[in-house]
Design a protein around this motif. Structure first.
Motif, PDB file in Angstrom:
ATOM      1  N   LEU A 500      92.022 -26.513  32.270  1.00 24.86           N
ATOM      2  CA  LEU A 500      93.025 -25.670  32.157  1.00 24.86           C
ATOM      3  C   LEU A 500      94.174 -26.912  32.081  1.00 24.86           C
ATOM      4  O   LEU A 500      95.017 -26.431  31.050  1.00 24.86           O
ATOM      5  N   LYS A 501      94.474 -27.526  32.725  1.00 31.56           N
ATOM      6  CA  LYS A 501      95.408 -28.410  32.779  1.00 31.56           C
ATOM      7  C   LYS A 501      95.597 -29.164  31.441  1.00 31.56           C
ATOM      8  O   LYS A 501      96.687 -29.200  30.827  1.00 31.56           O
ATOM      9  N   ARG A 502      94.549 -29.891  31.073  1.00 29.52           N
ATOM     10  CA  ARG A 502      94.328 -30.429  29.642  1.00 29.52           C
ATOM     11  C   ARG A 502      94.450 -29.529  28.271  1.00 29.52           C
ATOM     12  O   ARG A 502      94.898 -30.021  27.458  1.00 29.52           O
ATOM     13  N   LEU A 503      94.349 -28.424  28.755  1.00 30.40           N
ATOM     14  CA  LEU A 503      94.440 -27.423  27.440  1.00 30.40           C
ATOM     15  C   LEU A 503      95.853 -27.169  27.116  1.00 30.40           C
ATOM     16  O   LEU A 503      96.299 -26.841  26.424  1.00 30.40           O
ATOM     17  N   LEU A 504      96.556 -26.724  28.421  1.00 25.53           N
ATOM     18  CA  LEU A 504      97.907 -26.548  28.298  1.00 25.53           C
ATOM     19  C   LEU A 504      98.881 -27.885  28.042  1.00 25.53           C
ATOM     20  O   LEU A 504     100.024 -27.418  27.862  1.00 25.53           O
ATOM     21  N   ASP A 505      98.614 -28.843  28.931  1.00 26.37           N
ATOM     22  CA  ASP A 505      99.382 -30.096  28.824  1.00 26.37           C
ATOM     23  C   ASP A 505      98.336 -31.219  28.598  1.00 26.37           C
ATOM     24  O   ASP A 505      98.047 -32.013  29.180  1.00 26.37           O
ATOM     25  N   PRO A 506      98.096 -31.263  27.156  1.00 28.15           N
ATOM     26  CA  PRO A 506      97.155 -32.370  26.720  1.00 28.15           C
ATOM     27  C   PRO A 506      97.318 -33.927  27.184  1.00 28.15           C
ATOM     28  O   PRO A 506      96.787 -34.656  27.435  1.00 28.15           O
ATOM     29  N   GLN A 507      98.797 -33.934  27.043  1.00 26.42           N
ATOM     30  CA  GLN A 507      99.158 -35.290  27.338  1.00 26.42           C
ATOM     31  C   GLN A 507      99.592 -35.771  28.841  1.00 26.42           C
ATOM     32  O   GLN A 507      99.882 -36.869  29.392  1.00 26.42           O
ATOM     33  N   GLY A 508      99.562 -34.524  29.578  1.00 29.52           N
ATOM     34  CA  GLY A 508      99.754 -34.913  31.003  1.00 29.52           C
ATOM     35  C   GLY A 508     101.222 -35.209  31.327  1.00 29.52           C
ATOM     36  O   GLY A 508     101.673 -35.946  32.495  1.00 29.52           O
ATOM     37  N   ILE A 509     102.256 -34.800  30.664  1.00 26.55           N
ATOM     38  CA  ILE A 509     103.523 -34.990  30.971  1.00 26.55           C
ATOM     39  C   ILE A 509     104.308 -34.061  31.813  1.00 26.55           C
ATOM     40  O   ILE A 509     105.356 -34.347  32.416  1.00 26.55           O
ATOM     41  N   LEU A 510     103.497 -32.905  32.464  1.00 29.29           N
ATOM     42  CA  LEU A 510     104.284 -31.978  33.033  1.00 29.29           C
ATOM     43  C   LEU A 510     103.939 -32.009  34.657  1.00 29.29           C
ATOM     44  O   LEU A 510     102.749 -31.942  34.927  1.00 29.29           O
ATOM     45  N   ASN A 511     105.046 -32.711  35.486  1.00 25.04           N
ATOM     46  CA  ASN A 511     104.809 -32.792  36.835  1.00 25.04           C
ATOM     47  C   ASN A 511     103.339 -33.625  37.253  1.00 25.04           C
ATOM     48  O   ASN A 511     102.680 -32.982  37.930  1.00 25.04           O
ATOM     49  N   PRO A 512     103.185 -34.777  36.762  1.00 27.52           N
ATOM     50  CA  PRO A 512     102.058 -35.583  37.147  1.00 27.52           C
ATOM     51  C   PRO A 512     101.793 -35.758  38.672  1.00 27.52           C
ATOM     52  O   PRO A 512     102.763 -35.756  39.327  1.00 27.52           O
ATOM     53  N   ASP A 513     100.476 -35.771  39.065  1.00 31.29           N
ATOM     54  CA  ASP A 513      99.826 -35.929  40.482  1.00 31.29           C
ATOM     55  C   ASP A 513     100.526 -34.685  41.304  1.00 31.29           C
ATOM     56  O   ASP A 513     100.378 -35.140  42.644  1.00 31.29           O
ATOM     57  N   VAL A 514     100.863 -33.888  40.862  1.00 29.29           N
ATOM     58  CA  VAL A 514     101.173 -32.608  41.513  1.00 29.29           C
ATOM     59  C   VAL A 514      99.959 -31.553  41.171  1.00 29.29           C
ATOM     60  O   VAL A 514      99.743 -31.376  39.906  1.00 29.29           O
ATOM     61  N   VAL A 515      99.485 -30.971  42.368  1.00 31.05           N
ATOM     62  CA  VAL A 515      98.364 -29.884  42.246  1.00 31.05           C
ATOM     63  C   VAL A 515      96.947 -30.682  41.828  1.00 31.05           C
ATOM     64  O   VAL A 515      95.917 -30.494  42.725  1.00 31.05           O
ATOM     65  N   LEU A 516      97.121 -31.433  40.778  1.00 34.98           N
ATOM     66  CA  LEU A 516      95.850 -32.120  40.357  1.00 34.98           C
ATOM     67  C   LEU A 516      96.167 -33.686  40.423  1.00 34.98           C
ATOM     68  O   LEU A 516      97.313 -33.945  39.593  1.00 34.98           O
ATOM     69  N   SER A 517      95.462 -34.770  41.087  1.00 31.70           N
ATOM     70  CA  SER A 517      95.792 -35.849  40.937  1.00 31.70           C
ATOM     71  C   SER A 517      94.399 -36.841  41.038  1.00 31.70           C
ATOM     72  O   SER A 517      93.246 -36.568  41.360  1.00 31.70           O
TER      73      SER A 517
END
Length: 934
Positions: A500-517
């Motif tokens: 879900l994270k990669r689908l909605l934020d494929p480049q991982g630019i939104l709040n990295p290391d929060v929720v999923l790290s």
């Protein structure tokens, strides 16, 4: 590593310079939230529109720049900090739309939670979430963390009361689930994304084991990881998307508005405190209460009760409770008193079989209710207040299945003992099996960090693995629990979250290391130091509860940020680092622009008055001691000088005209760095000194009238509709009510000392205060007669630390409500009145009384939202006018249809008149106008 040059260049074109921050002071100040982590952003941007967010996200995506969104920064798990770009909400995110008699409300993310409830109160409604931080946290954070609270449970959180959402996705696309045209366009532009969401939902529901696990997990309070329940609860991919954003902590998109289905706020409520002999009995009682008509059941273990047992207002028996005692604070609410009483009888009958050690029976009295809830609310700050300087307070937030709550409580207590957290306390929302535990932790050496790591490993194993509970019930995953998400959820669910994270934020630019790290040790990195700075502020836990009432927040620093920077300066000095540049910036941002009115102390869980620190720092640089001493001992001459200055200013107005003088004065104030006061249309004319005629005593009751030095010097402004002086108006009102007015001897030499105290001249301030008290004792015949002071700041200064002195002191509000209301007949006017409750009125506890008196005088009373302090702060309105302007930037729009404004401070009224566009007067003008003697 620095930010890409192209990103910086284009961000500079997009956002004005005054809303971009890269300096060391600002980035450190914004790099702090309520958690025990700290990251220093390279760039802080204050955004004022959705268009700006869209463009910034497009730039961030183009240049692969990580961004983090920040609302109030009250989050506890490290989700509102960044070492890249931090995007914070500015002023223009406070819109609301109330629908269907309050059954729905649409809110922008900058609205404070309590403000939303204030708007809904006339409809008997409220939003479902009720976090403990509701007076400070904002809707953006409430939604992004799926915050709940004491009465909210799971049924009334954002996820379950969501009616609509507007969001900006990582690629800059806007999605508004309530806008049909937007949705049609989005389905066309992002069809593949929606289809992938629908496919993931079908696959999840088809995996019966995973679907069952998800349903089980959300039977409990749970904010660990992303909201996977969206995949089993909804078929439409837009519903899935909007509910995935709830609790996503800024990792899937920017929430620009939310629509809530509101819940009923029952007016009738009662609370009881019941203490059971042990944890087992207490938790068994919780399972019984689960089916009873209760709105909240809060569990408090013996340690938490011990932490508050010595506080004023606590029931005396709390000190004598047995070692294993465990209490429940129970609240019930109902639409009518009759129904409430039925409910209370039913609740008590359900508990009749349980042994009880002590209890406070159900009470409907608001004051008694407040005392009981203070027990619960004071536990967290109580631990913070006794911690060792240099340590931080950590509050963790887990859920056990309710049927296993007793075992869970005892196992947690055993972990406290194992890891030597002797001060740790336990309390929580028992109906949900949701426990908060609070402990103090240092991060000053590897051994302390290792102890914390071992403890958290044990907690995670106990809660997530052994009991199948939630490691985060309502505080959000953050970076604090990100390494444990897979442990709690298992591999399938965890990989689904990453999809879900990669689908909605494929480049991982939104709040990295929060929720999923991908970093298993992220929870042990970037730990925030809490160095000693000054005993006045060392107990600060950096929660941010103080910020909404601070007039300088958004102009320079908030109280929390003042403490953060001062801590850093002191730590750097001890380390031998040059702090001259930081201190030079702090002189203006931290010291000069602080109103020092102490409203922050009212909101602070540990009672810190940051203004006291600022006054202490001002005292260090108060190097005009001889001048202060001369002014104190020649005060009447000083007042004559002030009157002369106002004469000169008034003459300049008549000679040059107001527009030209305003322009000239602004230039002089800027050039002199505030040494030449700013002239405005609201500037007072000089007041004549009081002419005293011989006082002949008669049979009327006496009142001693203390006219404050500002009201003795400052008359009405030239353009004011009221040209009678405050002294004449006050004397007339008091005599109308049947009083003989007595003035203290030698009045023009008297002062409460406030002007000296605010500049850091404490010795001279105390000398003047004591001199005034002596004069008032004499005038009031040793305290026999009441003393009326015509401004609330002076009253507050006099009543503070008054000790055994027998003075019956009143500010205008208290005197009118206690001595005049029953002697006068009120005929309320039709014209609207704006009320400004001064800081001192709030400290004196007379806020509601002022509003009630105004409502006796006018059918339409307006209290402007969000203005807690006017920022005039004695003379700051003259010398640092930007503080006053910033604090009152929303006033004009709020009061534009009012005929006049009322207050209880002459200096506040100058700034209020200038920025409100209407004349502000003392309360006595209004009361005199609408009353006649009985």
């Amino acid at each position: 590593m620095s930010l890409p040059a192209a990103f910086v260049r284009d961000a500079e074109r997009l956002i004005p310079q005054n809303r971009r921050f890269t300096d060391a002071l600002s980035t450190l100040a914004f790099g702090t939230d309520a958690s025990f982590y700290r990251l220093i952003p390279k760039l802080v941007i204050r955004v004022e529109s959705e268009d700006e967010v869209v463009e910034l996200l497009r730039l961030a995506r183009r240049d692969q720049v990580p961004v983090t969104f920040r609302a109030a920064g009250t989050s506890l798990s490290g989700q509102a900090i960044s070492d890249s770009v931090l995007i914070v909400l500015g002023d223009n995110w406070n819109a609301k739309e109330i629908r269907g008699q309050g059954t729905q409300i649409r809110l922008q993310p900058g609205v404070i939670g309590a403000q939303a409830n204030a708007w809904l109160a006339p409809f008997g409604r409220k939003i479902g979430p009720d976090p403990a931080s509701i007076n400070a946290c904002k809707i953006g954070g409430i939604v992004a963390n799926n915050a709940s609270g004491m009465c909210c449970g799971t049924a009334q959180n954002t996820y379950h009361t969501l009616a609509g959402l507007r969001v900006v996705l990582a690629d800059g696309t806007r999605v508004d689930t309530e806008d049909a045209a937007n949705i049609t366009a989005f389905r066309q532009s992002h069809g593949p994304l929606l289809e992938q969401l629908a496919t993931l939902a079908r696959q999840t529901r088809a995996n019966s084991e995973l679907a069952a696990k998800i349903r089980h997990k959300y039977r409990l309070k749970n904010t660990t990881g992303l909201s996977l329940n969206a995949l089993v609860d909804f078929d439409d991919p837009l519903d899935i998307l909007s509910h995935l954003l709830v609790g996503s902590e800024g990792t899937l998109g920017f929430i620009s508005s939310v629509t809530y289905d509101t819940v009923i706020d029952h007016p009738n409520k009662a609370s009881a405190l019941i203490v059971f002999p042990d944890v087992e009995t207490c938790c068994t009682a919780v399972t019984v209460l689960k089916s009873q008509p209760v709105s909240a059941v809060e569990l408090l273990d013996r340690r938490s009760l011990r932490s508050v047992q010595d506080k004023p207002g606590m029931p005396a028996f709390v000190q004598q409770l047995s070692a294993n005692a465990c209490a429940l604070l129970i609240e019930s609410r109902a639409a009518s008193r009759t129904l409430l009483h039925e409910q209370l009888g039913q609740i008590m009958a359900s508990l009749a079989a349980f042994p009880v050690e002590k209890q406070v029976d159900f009470t409907e009295d608001p004051a008694e209710n407040a005392k009981l809830w203070a027990i619960r609310k004071d536990t967290f700050p109580a631990v913070g207040a006794v911690r060792k300087t240099g340590t931080t307070v950590i509050i963790e937030d887990v859920t056990f299945p309710v049927e296993q709550l007793a075992i869970g409580v005892n196992r947690l207590i055993a972990l406290f003992d194992k890891h030597h957290y002797d001060e740790a306390i336990l309390f929580g929302h028992a109906l949900e099996g949701n426990l908060h535990f609070v402990f103090t932790q240092g991060f000053n050496n590897p051994e302390e960090v290792a102890r914390y790591e071992a403890f958290m490993d044990d907690v995670a194993q106990l809660v997530a693995v052994e009991f199948g509970g939630s490691l985060k019930a309502e505080h959000g995953t953050g970076r604090n629990m990100a390494p444990f998400v897979e442990l709690e959820w298992g591999s399938d669910a965890y990989q689904l979250m990453w999809q879900l994270k990669r689908l909605l934020d494929p480049q991982g630019i939104l709040n990295p290391d929060v929720v999923l790290s991908e970093d298993p040790h992220i929870h042990l990195k970037h730990l925030k130091p809490m160095p000693a700075a000054d005993e006045i502020v060392d107990k600060c836990i950096e929660c941010g509860f103080c910020e909404p009432v601070c007039p300088s927040k958004g102009l320079t620093l908030s109280p929390r940020q003042r403490i953060v920077i001062w801590r850093d300066i002191q730590a750097k000095k001890r380390a031998g680092i040059d702090t001259r540049e930081l201190e030079a910036a702090y002189a203006y941002q931290g010291i000069d622009t602080c109103a020092a009115t102490g409203l922050c102390a009212q909101r602070c869980p540990v009672g810190i008055n940051t203004g006291e620190l600022v006054k202490k720092l001002r005292a260090r640089s108060a190097d005009n001691v001889k001048t202060a001493e001369w002014l104190a001992s020649h005060f009447a001459t000083s007042l004559q000088g002030a009157r002369f200055t106002l004469h000169v200013a008034n003459g300049a107005r008549m000679l040059l005209g107001a527009p030209r003088l305003t322009k000239l004065s602004a230039a002089l104030t800027r050039a002199s760095k505030g040494r030449v006061p700013l002239w405005t249309n609201a500037m007072p004319q000089p007041e004549r000194a009081i002419r005293f005629s011989p006082q002949v005593l008669d049979a009327r009751p006496r009142v001693v009238y203390l006219a404050a030095c500002v009201s003795r010097v400052m008359g009405p402004a030239a353009g004011d509709g009221e040209q009678m002086s405050l002294q004449a108006k006050t004397r007339g009102l008091l005599e109308k009510a049947g009083y003989q007015v007595i003035f203290p001897d030698n009045l023009d030499n008297l002062c409460c000392g406030q002007p000296f105290a605010s500049k850091g001249y404490t010795e001279q301030a105390e000398h003047k205060r004591q001199e005034l008290i002596d004069a008032l004792l004499q005038a009031s015949r040793g305290g026999l007669d009441p003393i009326y002071c015509d401004t609330s700041p002076c009253t507050l200064r006099l009543v503070q630390d008054i000790g055994e002195t027998r003075l019956d002191l009143y500010d205008p509000v208290r005197f009118i409500r206690t001595h005049l209301v029953d002697k006068l007949n009120f005929t309320p006017q039709q014209a609207s009145i704006a009320v400004h409750v001064t800081c001192s009125t709030q400290h004196l506890g007379e806020s509601q009384a002022l509003i009630d008196i105004a409502r006796l005088c006018s059918h339409d009373v307006v209290i402007p939202e969000g203005i807690h302090c006017c920022g005039f702060a004695g003379d700051k309105g003259f010398t640092t006018p930007e503080l006053n302007a910033h604090s009152l930037r929303t006033l004009k729009e709020a009061v534009q249809h009012c005929s006049e404004g009322i207050s209880t401070s002459r200096t506040c009224e100058i700034g209020l008149s200038q920025h409100g566009g209407i004349d502000y007067h003392s309360l006595v003008y209004l009361v005199d106008r609408v009353t006649h003697a009985r």
